[in-house]
Each structure stands twice: as structure tokens, then as C-alpha cells.
Design an enzyme around this catalytic site. Structure first.
Site, mmCIF file in Angstrom:
data_model
loop_
_atom_site.group_PDB
_atom_site.id
_atom_site.type_symbol
_atom_site.label_atom_id
_atom_site.label_comp_id
_atom_site.label_asym_id
_atom_site.label_seq_id
_atom_site.Cartn_x
_atom_site.Cartn_y
_atom_site.Cartn_z
ATOM 1 C CE1 TYR A 111 8.257 6.747 10.987
ATOM 2 C CE2 TYR A 111 8.651 9.102 10.808
ATOM 3 C CZ TYR A 111 8.346 7.894 10.216
ATOM 4 O OH TYR A 111 8.154 7.831 8.855
ATOM 5 N N PRO A 120 10.943 11.384 2.168
ATOM 6 C CG PRO A 120 9.403 9.678 1.836
ATOM 7 C CD PRO A 120 10.728 9.961 2.467
ATOM 8 C CB ILE A 139 5.404 5.541 -0.506
ATOM 9 C CG1 ILE A 139 4.849 6.860 0.066
ATOM 10 C CG2 ILE A 139 6.620 5.817 -1.377
ATOM 11 C CD1 ILE A 139 5.786 7.548 1.061
ATOM 12 N NE ARG A 145 -0.610 0.821 4.877
ATOM 13 C CZ ARG A 145 -1.137 0.819 6.093
ATOM 14 N NH1 ARG A 145 -2.239 0.161 6.335
ATOM 15 N NH2 ARG A 145 -0.557 1.488 7.075
ATOM 16 C CB VAL A 172 11.466 -6.025 7.849
ATOM 17 C CG1 VAL A 172 11.012 -5.936 6.404
ATOM 18 C CG2 VAL A 172 10.771 -4.978 8.716
ATOM 19 C CB VAL A 198 3.470 10.891 1.784
ATOM 20 C CG1 VAL A 198 2.998 10.369 0.427
ATOM 21 C CG2 VAL A 198 4.913 11.347 1.720
ATOM 22 C CG ASP A 199 -3.543 11.864 1.546
ATOM 23 O OD1 ASP A 199 -3.808 11.084 2.479
ATOM 24 O OD2 ASP A 199 -4.412 12.538 0.954
#
Ligand code: NAD
Length: 261
Positions: free
Chosen positions: A157, A187, A17, A15, A65, A190-191
Site C-alpha cells: 500500500y 491524508p 473522504i 463514502r 477504475v 482518517v476515521d
């Protein structure tokens, strides 16, 4: 077409990016592997991608991951299906936030496990396969403007993404002798589904109505709006193609001018 016959693995590609990058790479001739922790989202992504290209050019693999066994299994599965891996987009990440006095050890460990450690050991496993194959490769790590500065409510983060930028520098310097280019993209805002979660957390910690923070950050971007997933695919294509062969250990801001302002 710039990626003819290339094999690209995109973590967190189901989903946002990652999915937009998968679509762009497909349209440039690559085969793409969507490697994600969310099986349902993988299936939805495959349905979308298969409208664009023959089924044999797309593959979905469940990947966590944070789990070395899962990373190794993903690499093995992809190499069994295709000849090897040419391109890795290390895109999977999670977001959390809290005031410094309220950050929990669990939240800290989880963000670093996915965003930093998971990113690094996926890079390592794929880079080992690239070295063994002897054809070089391209690795693109998804960083963030958050990795370039601290934010009062987003300490962990931000730190996890600063580490992504640092690991991109060191890995880029170490692996270029194998003709593996390691670079990153930072980035801005971002939406994507991630920003729905970010907005809900800001609403809680800054006592705002839902949607307000998202609107304000969009208005503040010099370009005049939030980024869209497809705004990042040009940079991801450049860093995956021969055009960037002499670009090493860089993290490119793709943020409508947000960081500069
Ligand atoms: N959205 C933004 O505003 C923004 C800004 C700067 C940087 N970024 C970065 O860009 C990248 C993509 O962001 P997005 O907004 O598309 O995110 P998103 O949350 O919409 O998608 C992330 C994907 O990663 C997957 N994922 C999560 N944990 C995983 C794990 N342990 N193993 C494998 N897959 C896992 C999710 O299932 C999801 O499909 C991330 O690295 C993010 O940190 C996003």
C-alpha cells in the site's frame, strides 16, 4: 461560491473522504458525479446528496477504475449528461497489509491495479477530455502519508501511494501546458470505513483487540485526534478552485501534523 457551474467527478465518492468532498463541492455550486464500484453505496450517497441540492446537480455512475472500458464509459456518460468535466478527484483506493514474507502476488497486483494504475488511467482519460474541450481543469489525486515512508506491515500500500505522489509530479508537469493542474492530498489517519478494515488487519497481525490500533493512532496525531472526512474538504476545494491555479504537481499533507511528527 468557488465552484459555480463546475462539473466534478469523484472516484470512490460513495463514502468516506470522497463523499465528504462531494458534499463540499455541491455546497460551493458544483455539480458532482459520484463514480464508484459499489452500486448500493452510490444509491445511499445520492440519497444523502439530494437532500442538499437539486437532483439534476448530482449523478451516480458505476465505475471500476481497474477496467479501461469502464473508465471510458464513465467519461462518455458524464460528458453526455453535462458539458464536460472540470474537476476530477482520483480518490478510489483499497488497503491491504501483511508482513513482507507473507505478501501475496494477488494482493500486490490488486492494490497497484486500483490505487496506482486505476488512478493513472482515470487521470489520463479525463485529461484527454479536458484537453479536447480546451478549458483546462483540476485533477486531485488522493495519496497518503503512507506514500511518504515505508511501514513494516504495509509495504505494498505504501509503495502504491508513493507511486501516486510520483505520478502527480510527472502528470502535473506535463499537463500544466493545457492549464490542467494536477495536485494531490496526503491524508494521515482518517476515521472512515477503510480504517475499520485497517484496524481489523492490525488486530490480526499485531495480536491486538479490535479498536486498539485505531485508538492509539488517533492519540498519536499532534492535532489530538484522527482526521474526519470533512477535515480534507478545504484542501480539496482549494485545489479544485481558481485559488490554486499557480499550484502545480504538489501533494499537500492534510494530517493534523502526523507526517511532520
Ligand atoms: N482513511 C484513511 O485513514 C486514509 C489515509 C490516507 C489516505 N487515504 C486515502 O483516501 C482515499 C479515500 O479513503 P477512504 O478512507 O474514504 O476510503 P473508503 O474505503 O472509505 O472509500 C473508498 C471508496 O472507493 C471505492 N472503490 C474501491 N475500489 C474501487 C474501484 N476499483 N473503482 C471505483 N471505486 C472503488 C469504494 O467502493 C469506496 O466507496 C483513498 O485513496 C485512501 O487511500 C485514506
Amino acid at each position: 461560491m468557488k465552484l459555480t457551474n463546475k462539473i466534478a467527478v469523484i472516484t470512490g465518492g460513495a463514502r468516506g473522504i470522497g463523499l465528504a468532498i462531494a458534499q463540499r463541492y455541491l455546497s460551493e455550486g458544483a455539480s458532482v458525479v459520484v463514480a464508484d464500484i459499489d452500486r448500493g453505496a452510490i444509491d445511499d450517497a445520492l440519497a444523502t446528496l439530494q437532500q442538499q441540492a437539486p437532483a439534476e446537480k448530482v449523478m451516480g455512475v458505476e465505475l471500476n477504475v481497474c477496467d479501461q472500458t469502464s473508465i471510458d464509459a464513465m467519461v462518455k456518460t458524464v460528458i453526455e449528461r453535462f458539458s464536460g468535466i472540470d474537476i476530477l478527484v482520483n480518490n478510489a483506493a483499497i488497503f491491504d497489509m501483511a508482513p513482507v514474507l507473507e505478501v501475496t502476488e494477488e494482493s500486490f497486483d490488486k492494490q497497484f491495479a486500483v490505487n496506482t494504475k486505476g488512478m493513472f488511467f482515470t487521470l489520463q482519460a479525463v485529461a484527454r477530455s479536458m484537453v479536447a474541450r480546451g478549458q483546462g481543469g483540476k485533477i486531485i489525486n488522493m495519496a497518503s502519508q503512507a506514500g511518504r515512508r515505508g511501514e513494516a506491515l504495509v509495504s505494498v500500500y505504501c509503495a502504491s501511494k508513493a507511486a501516486v505522489i510520483s505520478l502527480t509530479q510527472s502528470s502535473g508537469l506535463d499537463l500544466i501546458k493545457h492549464r490542467i493542474n494536477v495536485n494531490g492530498i496526503a491524508p494521515g489517519v482518517v476515521d472512515t470505513p477503510m480504517w475499520e478494515e485497517v484496524d481489523a488487519l492490525f488486530a490480526r497481525f499485531e495480536n491486538r483487540p479490535l479498536g486498539e490500533k485505531k485508538r492509539l493512532v488517533g492519540e498519536a496525531v499532534p492535532f489530538g485526534r484522527m482526521g474526519l472526512p470533512e477535515d480534507h474538504t478545504g484542501a480539496a476545494l482549494f485545489l479544485a478552485s481558481q485559488d490554486s491555479d499557480y499550484v502545480v504537481a504538489q501533494t499537500l499533507n492534510v494530517d493534523g501534523g502526523n507526517w511532520m511528527s
